[in-house]
Write an enzyme that holds these catalytic residues in place. Sequence first.
Site, PDB file in Angstrom:
ATOM      1  N   CYS A  16      64.993  24.493  -1.960  1.00 47.62           N
ATOM      2  CA  CYS A  16      65.716  25.434  -1.096  1.00 47.62           C
ATOM      3  C   CYS A  16      64.707  26.196  -0.232  1.00 47.62           C
ATOM      4  CB  CYS A  16      66.512  26.410  -1.965  1.00 47.62           C
ATOM      5  SG  CYS A  16      67.241  27.778  -1.064  1.00 47.62           S
TER       6      CYS A  16
ATOM      7  N   GLY B 203      70.525  41.964  -1.417  1.00 45.59           N
ATOM      8  CA  GLY B 203      69.468  41.411  -2.252  1.00 45.59           C
ATOM      9  C   GLY B 203      69.952  40.365  -3.245  1.00 45.59           C
TER      10      GLY B 203
ATOM     11  N   TYR C  39      64.984  28.999   1.325  1.00 45.74           N
ATOM     12  CA  TYR C  39      64.889  30.433   1.028  1.00 45.74           C
ATOM     13  C   TYR C  39      63.893  30.659  -0.102  1.00 45.74           C
ATOM     14  CZ  TYR C  39      65.664  35.022  -0.875  1.00 45.74           C
ATOM     15  OH  TYR C  39      65.440  36.284  -1.350  1.00 45.74           O
TER      16      TYR C  39
END
Length: 109
Positions: free
Chosen positions: A82, A58, A84
Amino acid sequence: MSREVAAASEAPKIVLNEKEQKFETEDKKAYLEYELRNGGKVMDIVHTFVPSSKRGQGLASILCVSALNHAQNHSLSVIPTCSYVSDTFLRRNPQWSSLVYTGEPKSHM
């Protein structure tokens, strides 16, 4: 409740490295890179990196939360360049969407 306390104490410490424009783990192996835009009023999150040896813990999410907390506490908007951040983190955590800057498109990166 003791599990929550234990989990919180096990969370890695994230450090703000303003010189290199990164939020990073203390060992510097996992990090989130950003660029300040619009006179320092907008944080463009350009890259998140977690080495394969640290994946599944995580860390990318923890890095994002640290960066977004910083942005919120300093009245910054965020550009999630980004993938993500834009495609995974913000979709899973829509409560942070109010920080997203809407005045211009994502950076060219």
